[in-house]
Design an enzyme around this catalytic site. Structure first.
Site, mmCIF file in Angstrom:
data_model
loop_
_atom_site.group_PDB
_atom_site.id
_atom_site.type_symbol
_atom_site.label_atom_id
_atom_site.label_comp_id
_atom_site.label_asym_id
_atom_site.label_seq_id
_atom_site.Cartn_x
_atom_site.Cartn_y
_atom_site.Cartn_z
ATOM 1 N N HIS A 214 -61.661 -31.649 -166.546
ATOM 2 C CA HIS A 214 -62.804 -32.552 -166.470
ATOM 3 C C HIS A 214 -62.679 -33.764 -167.395
ATOM 4 O O HIS A 214 -63.643 -34.493 -167.586
ATOM 5 C CB HIS A 214 -64.097 -31.787 -166.779
ATOM 6 C CG HIS A 214 -64.548 -30.918 -165.647
ATOM 7 N ND1 HIS A 214 -63.715 -30.001 -165.035
ATOM 8 C CD2 HIS A 214 -65.736 -30.836 -164.988
ATOM 9 C CE1 HIS A 214 -64.368 -29.383 -164.065
ATOM 10 N NE2 HIS A 214 -65.592 -29.880 -164.007
ATOM 11 N N GLU B 200 -66.560 -35.723 -152.096
ATOM 12 C CA GLU B 200 -66.416 -37.037 -152.737
ATOM 13 C C GLU B 200 -65.711 -38.057 -151.840
ATOM 14 O O GLU B 200 -66.101 -39.224 -151.775
ATOM 15 C CB GLU B 200 -65.652 -36.900 -154.059
ATOM 16 C CG GLU B 200 -66.382 -36.114 -155.139
ATOM 17 C CD GLU B 200 -66.278 -34.593 -154.947
ATOM 18 O OE1 GLU B 200 -65.505 -34.152 -154.071
ATOM 19 O OE2 GLU B 200 -66.976 -33.857 -155.667
ATOM 20 N N HIS C 215 -47.649 -49.433 -132.107
ATOM 21 C CA HIS C 215 -47.926 -48.081 -131.608
ATOM 22 C C HIS C 215 -48.530 -48.133 -130.202
ATOM 23 O O HIS C 215 -49.747 -48.241 -130.052
ATOM 24 C CB HIS C 215 -48.903 -47.381 -132.556
ATOM 25 C CG HIS C 215 -48.402 -47.271 -133.960
ATOM 26 N ND1 HIS C 215 -48.415 -48.333 -134.837
ATOM 27 C CD2 HIS C 215 -47.879 -46.221 -134.646
ATOM 28 C CE1 HIS C 215 -47.911 -47.948 -136.003
ATOM 29 N NE2 HIS C 215 -47.583 -46.671 -135.914
ATOM 30 N N HIS D 266 -53.811 -47.172 -136.091
ATOM 31 C CA HIS D 266 -52.475 -47.543 -135.589
ATOM 32 C C HIS D 266 -52.551 -48.025 -134.135
ATOM 33 O O HIS D 266 -51.702 -48.775 -133.686
ATOM 34 C CB HIS D 266 -51.494 -46.370 -135.725
ATOM 35 C CG HIS D 266 -51.886 -45.131 -134.977
ATOM 36 N ND1 HIS D 266 -52.872 -44.279 -135.424
ATOM 37 C CD2 HIS D 266 -51.432 -44.598 -133.803
ATOM 38 C CE1 HIS D 266 -52.997 -43.268 -134.561
ATOM 39 N NE2 HIS D 266 -52.146 -43.441 -133.570
ATOM 40 N N HIS E 143 -45.379 -42.780 -129.629
ATOM 41 C CA HIS E 143 -46.374 -42.995 -130.686
ATOM 42 C C HIS E 143 -46.199 -44.322 -131.418
ATOM 43 O O HIS E 143 -47.128 -45.128 -131.450
ATOM 44 C CB HIS E 143 -46.331 -41.845 -131.717
ATOM 45 C CG HIS E 143 -47.040 -42.177 -132.982
ATOM 46 N ND1 HIS E 143 -48.387 -41.971 -133.148
ATOM 47 C CD2 HIS E 143 -46.605 -42.761 -134.139
ATOM 48 C CE1 HIS E 143 -48.739 -42.402 -134.353
ATOM 49 N NE2 HIS E 143 -47.679 -42.878 -134.973
HETATM 50 C C1 LIG Z 1 -53.968 -40.870 -144.191
HETATM 51 C C2 LIG Z 1 -52.824 -41.181 -143.299
HETATM 52 N N1 LIG Z 1 -51.752 -40.385 -143.311
HETATM 53 C C3 LIG Z 1 -50.674 -40.679 -142.549
HETATM 54 C C4 LIG Z 1 -50.660 -41.792 -141.763
HETATM 55 C C5 LIG Z 1 -49.436 -42.153 -140.964
HETATM 56 N N2 LIG Z 1 -49.678 -41.915 -139.531
HETATM 57 C C6 LIG Z 1 -50.047 -42.905 -138.707
HETATM 58 S S1 LIG Z 1 -50.342 -42.384 -137.161
HETATM 59 C C7 LIG Z 1 -49.953 -40.779 -137.563
HETATM 60 C C8 LIG Z 1 -50.016 -39.691 -136.531
HETATM 61 C C9 LIG Z 1 -51.274 -39.768 -135.791
HETATM 62 O O1 LIG Z 1 -51.304 -38.888 -134.730
HETATM 63 P P1 LIG Z 1 -52.465 -39.060 -133.662
HETATM 64 O O2 LIG Z 1 -53.722 -39.326 -134.333
HETATM 65 O O3 LIG Z 1 -52.388 -37.875 -132.784
HETATM 66 O O4 LIG Z 1 -52.069 -40.380 -132.901
HETATM 67 P P2 LIG Z 1 -51.159 -40.500 -131.593
HETATM 68 O O5 LIG Z 1 -49.759 -40.130 -132.007
HETATM 69 O O6 LIG Z 1 -51.700 -39.567 -130.588
HETATM 70 O O7 LIG Z 1 -51.249 -41.943 -131.253
HETATM 71 C C10 LIG Z 1 -49.621 -40.691 -138.900
HETATM 72 C C11 LIG Z 1 -49.215 -39.444 -139.573
HETATM 73 C C12 LIG Z 1 -51.823 -42.612 -141.789
HETATM 74 N N3 LIG Z 1 -51.911 -43.726 -141.067
HETATM 75 N N4 LIG Z 1 -52.887 -42.258 -142.540
#
Ligand SMILES: Cc1ncc(C[n+]2csc(CCOP(=O)(O)OP(=O)(O)O)c2C)c(N)n1
Ligand SMILES: [Mg+2]
Length: 604
Positions: free
Chosen positions: A473, A411, A27, A67, A262
């Protein structure tokens, strides 16, 4: 920004682009866009010492947008944390020190495992809670021995995730003024512009949480970013939120501002165009100019002096307050929990039928007198989960010396905050809710397991004995779910001494979290239960035969039923053995020989 600063920022970008291109996976968007922010924090503000990444009073930095791991790896390489250029070349390769997402305990300098978006936001909140509490325990006039910031960086995804709402609502309430949230605000996530799914005013949201809110219009302007961080540090009442407007993939002409930056390599031509556009002098991959390395190492050297100053402060502090030396050692290298092994009161808190949640409540109130750094609480259920430590005060903005956490009805972030408290160091965290709501806890419990973080989960109102609340529950599949999680020890104690064993294990286990699944209904105290439970499973009542006619294995509230069943079977000529197995995961860890002695072998 000076020329060398500019080059140092671009080094982060180039290393990220090269590593992702070589791996043909990763990324680049975040590292390119947020490089100036990261550089400003790490080079101009953070007190950290690459020569001693575990220095207790270092500023913490969590990359919540996991990422963007190459951002962190570039920094760890350039600052000399031990990641070599070969490690960078091995990005995303099996077994490398540079896995796809940052992994705590695997790569030196990574403060938390991140990847599930938003989790880092809540873990950073936990770190800031630990810092605030420890300040109140240790700091004395003229001796700010615990005094550091926690920085957390994340993007739009981290802001969209519910866990960050939970955590920051609490952070604002608690006035965690040492928490500094950096929002890489680029208006892009995977599917495109964030306006397809996210139009709220994030600034106003943070204002409502009780944060100081700041905004930097140009994410390439490190002077502006630096000013905002100064303002964040200056606010002693509120946590701070800095929205930094950036362009995803900044510096790469064909990719800048586009969702395609991305999560895929830029492409060979675009990496070349990035070099050209940034005026990067070397065309060769993974080559960093010497003056850039020199800049980073001179900053790292200057930073080492912070730890030296702190070390001499600690020396004077311990000389002035010798009793604090003892307390510090208890908090940071404590062996107090082990002493519970010979504590009769701990192993025998009740001698009549009692719910294991009540037993646990009594045990916690023994532990708190032996283990001074117990710190935890419930998600607004302490009266039911029996997790309150009497006379230990409530942790709040006004009373940070309190040891009982009120997580509120949150939680998911509670579990992540528990992780953050552990990761900070110095405290033994526990968290609690109803067992059925372990569904809300589980993703962060999974991070505890991955990080080998010994957080204790007290989960009460087990199984069908929960009363009149009805199916919402009644936990059914939760036990199987938690038992299926690797490196997560699920305890279902049958009586008081097994509950003590569960707590003893949870407190002394150094590299895994534990869950204590406890009843609401009374359970009888069993004959023959006790420290054998520390093997996970053991013979509670044996048959008279060397090879029993049957073995009944039971856990928790069903063990006493198994004992009754054995009696009934005996009347029918079946000579059965009863095995209590409060923790299947721990039983698995025992030797084959022991396991066979309990379960026998050669069964058809
Ligand atoms: C809980 C969760 N849901 C989905 C993902 C998959 N995912 C990784 S990056 C991303 C988008 C993130 O967008 P942003 O934070 O704006 O990062 P940018 O594209 O600007 O680098 C998603 C949906 C993940 N890593 N964690
Ligand atoms: Mg984004």
């Amino acid at each position: 920004m000076t020329n060398i600063e500019n080059k140092s920022v671009n080094a982060i970008r180039i290393l990220a682009a090269d590593a992702i291109q070589k791996a043909n996976s990763g990324h680049p968007g975040l590292p390119l866009g947020a490089a100036p922010t990261a550089y400003t924090v790490w080079a101009k503000h953070m007190k950290h010492n690459p020569a001693n990444p575990k220095w207790e009073n270092r500023d913490r930095f969590v990359l919540s947008g996991g990422h963007g791991s190459m951002l962190l790896y570039s920094l760890l390489h350039l600052f000399g944390y031990g990641l070599t250029i070969d490690d960078i070349k091995n990005f995303r390769q099996f077994g490398s020190l540079t896995p796809g997402h940052p992994e705590y305990g695997h790569t030196i300098g990574v403060e938390a495992t991140t990847g599930p978006l938003g989790a880092g936001m809540a873990m950073a909140t936990g770190m800031a809670i630990a810092e605030k509490h420890l300040e109140s325990v240790f700091n004395k006039e003229g001796f700010p021995v615990v005094d550091h910031y926690t920085y957390v960086l994340g993007g739009d995804g981290c802001m969209m995730e519910g866990i960050s709402y939970e955590a920051f609502s609490l952070a604002g309430t608690l006035g965690l003024s040492k928490l500094i949230v950096l929002y890489d605000s680029n208006d892009i996530s995977i599917e495109g512009g964030t306006n397809i799914a996210f139009r709220e005013n994030v600034q106003k949201r943070f204002e409502a949480f009780g944060f100081q809110t700041l905004r930097v219009e140009d994410g390439n302007n490190i002077d502006e970013i630096s000013k905002a961080i100064e303002a964040a540090k200056a606010d002693a009442e509120r946590p701070s939120f800095i929205e930094i407007k950036t362009k995803i993939g900044a510096g790469c002409p064909a990719k800048e501002g586009k969702a395609s930056a991305h999560g895929e390599p830029l492409g060979v031509e675009n990496v070349a165009a990035l070099r050209e556009n940034l005026g990067w002098e070397s065309q060769e991959s993974f080559v960093v100019p010497q003056d850039v390395y020199d800049n980073y190492s001179s900053i790292a050297k200057a930073n080492a002096s912070y730890e030296e100053e702190w070390n001499s402060l600690m020396e004077k502090y311990f000389a002035t307050y010798p009793e604090m030396k003892e307390l510090w050692d208890k908090f940071y290298n404590g062996k107090d929990a082990e002493k519970l092994f010979d504590n009769e009161e701990f192993w025998n808190v009740v001698d009549k039928p009692e719910a294991t949640r009540n037993v646990s409540g009594k045990i916690i109130n023994i532990i708190k007198n032996v283990v001074p750094n117990m710190f935890g609480g419930a998600a607004d259920l302490a009266p039911s989960t029996k997790t309150y430590m009497a006379d230990k005060g409530d942790f709040s903005k006004e009373t940070p010396d309190g040891c009982n956490m009120h997580f509120g009805v949150r939680e998911l972030s509670m579990a992540a905050i528990g992780n953050g408290i552990y990761l900070h160091g110095g405290l033994k965290p526990y968290v609690s809710t109803f067992f059925v709501f372990s569904d809300y806890v589980k993703p962060m419990a999974r991070l505890s397991a991955l990080m080998k973080a010994p957080v204790t989960y007290v989960l009460t109102h087990d199984s069908i004995g929960v009363g009149e609340d009805g199916p919402t529950h009644q936990p059914i599949e939760q036990l199987a779910m938690l038992r299926a999680m690797p490196n997560f020890y699920v305890w279902r104690p049958a009586d008081a001494s097994e509950t003590a064993a569960a707590w003893y294990f949870a407190l002394t286990k150094k590299d895994a979290p534990s869950a204590l699944v406890l009843t609401r209904q009374n359970l009888p105290q069993l004959d023959g239960s006790g420290k054998d439970a520390l093997k996970g499973g053991y013979i509670l009542e044996d048959s008279t035969k060397a090879t029993p006619d049957a073995i009944i294995i039971a856990t928790g509230s069903e063990v006493s039923l198994a004992v009754e069943a054995k009696k009934i079977l005996a009347g029918k000529g079946v000579d059965a053995r009863v095995v209590s197995m409060p923790c299947m995961d721990l039983f698995e860890d025992q030797s084959e020989e022991y396991k066979e002695s309990v379960l026998g072998s050669g069964w058809p």
